[in-house]
Write a protein that holds these residues in place. Structure first.
Motif, PDB file in Angstrom:
ATOM      1  N   GLU A 271       0.837  -1.205   0.000  1.00 55.41           N
ATOM      2  CA  GLU A 271       0.000   0.000   0.000  1.00 55.41           C
ATOM      3  C   GLU A 271       0.870   1.252   0.000  1.00 55.41           C
ATOM      4  O   GLU A 271       1.805   1.364   0.792  1.00 55.41           O
ATOM      5  N   LEU A 272       0.537   2.171  -0.866  1.00 60.71           N
ATOM      6  CA  LEU A 272       1.150   3.503  -0.852  1.00 60.71           C
ATOM      7  C   LEU A 272       0.035   4.448  -0.398  1.00 60.71           C
ATOM      8  O   LEU A 272      -1.037   4.483  -1.007  1.00 60.71           O
ATOM      9  N   LEU A 273       0.280   5.196   0.681  1.00 58.79           N
ATOM     10  CA  LEU A 273      -0.796   5.938   1.355  1.00 58.79           C
ATOM     11  C   LEU A 273      -0.421   7.405   1.559  1.00 58.79           C
ATOM     12  O   LEU A 273       0.758   7.753   1.557  1.00 58.79           O
ATOM     13  N   LYS A 274      -1.446   8.213   1.768  1.00 48.23           N
ATOM     14  CA  LYS A 274      -1.232   9.596   2.221  1.00 48.23           C
ATOM     15  C   LYS A 274      -1.183   9.594   3.739  1.00 48.23           C
ATOM     16  O   LYS A 274      -2.031   8.948   4.368  1.00 48.23           O
TER      17      LYS A 274
ATOM     18  N   TYR B 263       3.642  10.821   3.314  1.00 53.49           N
ATOM     19  CA  TYR B 263       3.306   9.554   2.656  1.00 53.49           C
ATOM     20  C   TYR B 263       3.625   8.381   3.558  1.00 53.49           C
ATOM     21  O   TYR B 263       4.492   8.462   4.423  1.00 53.49           O
ATOM     22  N   GLY B 264       2.940   7.294   3.311  1.00 51.49           N
ATOM     23  CA  GLY B 264       3.234   6.052   4.021  1.00 51.49           C
ATOM     24  C   GLY B 264       3.315   4.906   3.041  1.00 51.49           C
ATOM     25  O   GLY B 264       2.597   4.878   2.028  1.00 51.49           O
TER      26      GLY B 264
END
Lengths: 117, 117
Positions: free
Chosen positions: A59-62, A72-73
């Motif tokens: 997962e690439l997250l805000k 970002y996470g």
């Protein structure tokens, strides 16, 4: 993974899962301005880490809390520590770190999780 | 949640999910010694936050990276910001913060995530 079944309160069957799962997470901030082409190139490059063998639930997250300064996470899971080690040593991961991470990340924190048994 | 369907490469139907999901995470360290009765009482108390309405995918985790000084992680998801606000204002959450969190947590960091669209 091992699942242990036992009799809980009032004789209801309960279970505990014993798993070696590791969730590797990194929260970070880039040197690039928001919505810049450089930011997009970085995010495209980091997304490709999902193709490295052993990577699950990528997962690439805000990051949206105002209680910290990260934007970002990244979150991914490995079935065991062996897959995590193989990922760290994979040429595509090493190339990404050298080409993008080392020069384009302004600040980061690595947090890794395992089930609490 | 909104799902947008579109025609991708070679006419294959693809979809993008637009969701308001928020993943609220906190990584922390306790004032108590490891494996102490006080630690167990705290972990039992924090586990009960999972019963507050709106809390989904609740996880209490061990933090295992040596790149930081935290010992535990908490992760939960809310369908929208409304559920997250309701959780923050719920009497059981407020009571937990007053009774346990404020005096028994030595250090913590809050990280909240939303899908990157």
């Amino acid at each position: 993974m091992i699942i242990i079944y036992f009799s809980g309160p009032e004789g209801i069957l309960q279970s505990i899962k014993i798993t070696d799962m590791i969730r590797h997470t990194v929260v970070f901030k880039l040197v690039h301005p928001k919505s810049s082409p450089e930011e997009k190139l970085f995010l495209d490059a980091i997304s490709k880490l999902s193709a490295i063998p052993g990577v699950e639930n990528f997962e690439l997250l805000k990051q949206i809390s105002r209680e910290n300064n990260y934007d970002y996470g990244l979150s991914m899971e490995f079935a065991t520590a062996k897959e995590y080690e193989d990922y760290n040593r994979h040429p595509d991961h090493i190339r990404f770190v050298e080409t993008f991470w080392k020069t384009e990340v302004a600040d980061f924190l690595e947090l890794d999780y395992a089930p609490l048994i």
